[in-house]
Enzyme design. Structure first.
Site, PDB file in Angstrom:
ATOM      1  N   ASP A 176       5.080   4.630   8.081  1.00  0.00           N
ATOM      2  CA  ASP A 176       4.127   3.554   8.294  1.00  0.00           C
ATOM      3  C   ASP A 176       3.009   4.057   9.218  1.00  0.00           C
ATOM      4  O   ASP A 176       2.397   5.085   8.929  1.00  0.00           O
ATOM      5  CB  ASP A 176       4.870   2.328   8.849  1.00  0.00           C
ATOM      6  CG  ASP A 176       4.009   1.092   8.994  1.00  0.00           C
ATOM      7  OD1 ASP A 176       3.739   0.424   7.993  1.00  0.00           O
ATOM      8  OD2 ASP A 176       3.608   0.789  10.132  1.00  0.00           O
ATOM      9  N   HIS A 191       9.703  -1.121   1.900  1.00  0.00           N
ATOM     10  CA  HIS A 191       8.865  -0.468   2.899  1.00  0.00           C
ATOM     11  C   HIS A 191       9.667   0.244   3.979  1.00  0.00           C
ATOM     12  O   HIS A 191       9.218   1.274   4.488  1.00  0.00           O
ATOM     13  CB  HIS A 191       7.944  -1.500   3.535  1.00  0.00           C
ATOM     14  CG  HIS A 191       7.002  -0.907   4.536  1.00  0.00           C
ATOM     15  ND1 HIS A 191       6.034   0.024   4.188  1.00  0.00           N
ATOM     16  CD2 HIS A 191       6.880  -1.069   5.883  1.00  0.00           C
ATOM     17  CE1 HIS A 191       5.357   0.388   5.275  1.00  0.00           C
ATOM     18  NE2 HIS A 191       5.847  -0.267   6.304  1.00  0.00           N
TER      19      HIS A 191
END
Length: 323
Positions: free
Chosen positions: A102, A302
């Site tokens: 991320d 994610h």
């Protein structure tokens, strides 16, 4: 598996909380994203140590046990890269392999770009390398694209309004974190999926009913994140987003520059980042010529290194052993 230990190191004017495993071998620094902690790497640290690496994961600037400054402009990506450079040096090393997820992936890519003498290889998860392109400031571009498509307010744009989003998130931190970790729906729970776009007057994170945690995180593990963000809030972590335009302005010397070191990219097939960064993912080989692999883990979302720890560890260790 090797035990995870905890330490502190003074670097770049801050006191960093570190999670470590392994005392010898090549140094691997793991950089977490938003809203996470060094604890996000709890499955990777012991595996790296068992494979002969010295693995270190800091609570990044403004997160968890690493208190950061209040000022927005102290969170540019160049200061974030400087933190990792200083941590490597404080650990008595001259080079390292950098891994990021991320926002940590953005830091890892940038570190490999501007300090290839120190960071000899890079593994990024979820966020592909996005070379600097000439044009409008990124936030203006996001506003224009979402307005043209009628998508509502993109979460990165909402994050620019200092005080607004952190106030929403901090009303009920447990609820917020359940929305964040559980909102990327597992199979069969598509109705629970939350959007990265908010309609006018709606909260950014919508969670209509309390939901069970995803299978990949236990209540005990989840409590580590909740406790950290209850203690420190979200303001400093969101400051990272408030430097996106500043990062673009400061990175002009590296416009269209390529990553020269060996690289690996890992993502989940259900990661929503692929919805707005898919073009960058498809173009990775153009700007990362020594890309050793682009691994898509089927069914993962994610939070890939937590959701699919075994698959991520296999890919990461295969890459590292092949260097």
């Amino acid at each position: 598996m090797s035990e995870i230990k905890h330490a502190r190191v003074e670097a770049n004017g801050l006191s960093f909380a570190l999670s470590t495993a392994g005392d010898a071998g090549p140094l691997v620094v793991l950089c977490h994203g938003f809203p996470e902690l060094a604890y996000s790497w709890r499955h990777q640290l012991p595996a790296l140590a068992a494979a002969g690496f010295r693995a270190v994961a800091p609570d990044m600037r403004g997160y968890g046990g690493t208190r950061g400054p209040n000022s927005v402009d102290r969170y540019s990506v160049f200061e974030l890269v400087g933190d990792i450079v200083a941590i490597v040096q404080a650990l008595g090393e001259r080079e390292a392999i950098i891994v990021g997820h991320d926002w940590g992936a953005a830091v890892a890519w940038q570190a490999a770009l501007i300090r290839p003498d120190m960071f000899k290889a890079v593994c990024a998860m979820s966020v592909p390398f996005q070379p600097r392109r000439p044009g409008k400031l990124p936030i203006d571009s996001y506003r224009k694209i979402t307005a043209e498509k009628g998508l509502g307010e993109f979460y990165i744009v909402a994050f620019q309004d200092e005080g607004r989003v952190e106030a929403e998130f901090e009303v009920d931190v447990e609820r917020t974190m359940r929305a964040v970790f559980g909102g990327i729906a597992e199979e069969g729970r598509e109705a629970d999926r939350w959007s990265l776009y908010a309609k006018p007057g709606e909260p950014l994170l919508q969670l209509h009913n309390p939901r069970p945690l995803p299978a990949w995180i236990s209540e005990r593990e989840f409590a580590v994140f909740v406790d950290a963000f209850r203690a420190n809030g979200f303001r400093r972590p969101i400051h990272w987003y408030r430097n996106i335009d500043r990062n673009w302005l400061l990175s002009a010397p590296w416009q269209d520059a390529s990553i020269g070191v060996p690289a690996l990219f890992i993502t989940g097939s259900r990661d929503p980042v692929r919805g707005f960064a898919g073009a960058a993912e498809r173009a990775l080989a153009e700007f990362v010529p020594d890309l050793r692999g682009s691994v898509v883990i089927e069914g993962a979302g994610h939070w890939v290194q937590q959701e699919a720890a075994a698959e991520v560890n296999e890919a990461l260790l295969g890459f590292l052993k092949g260097l």
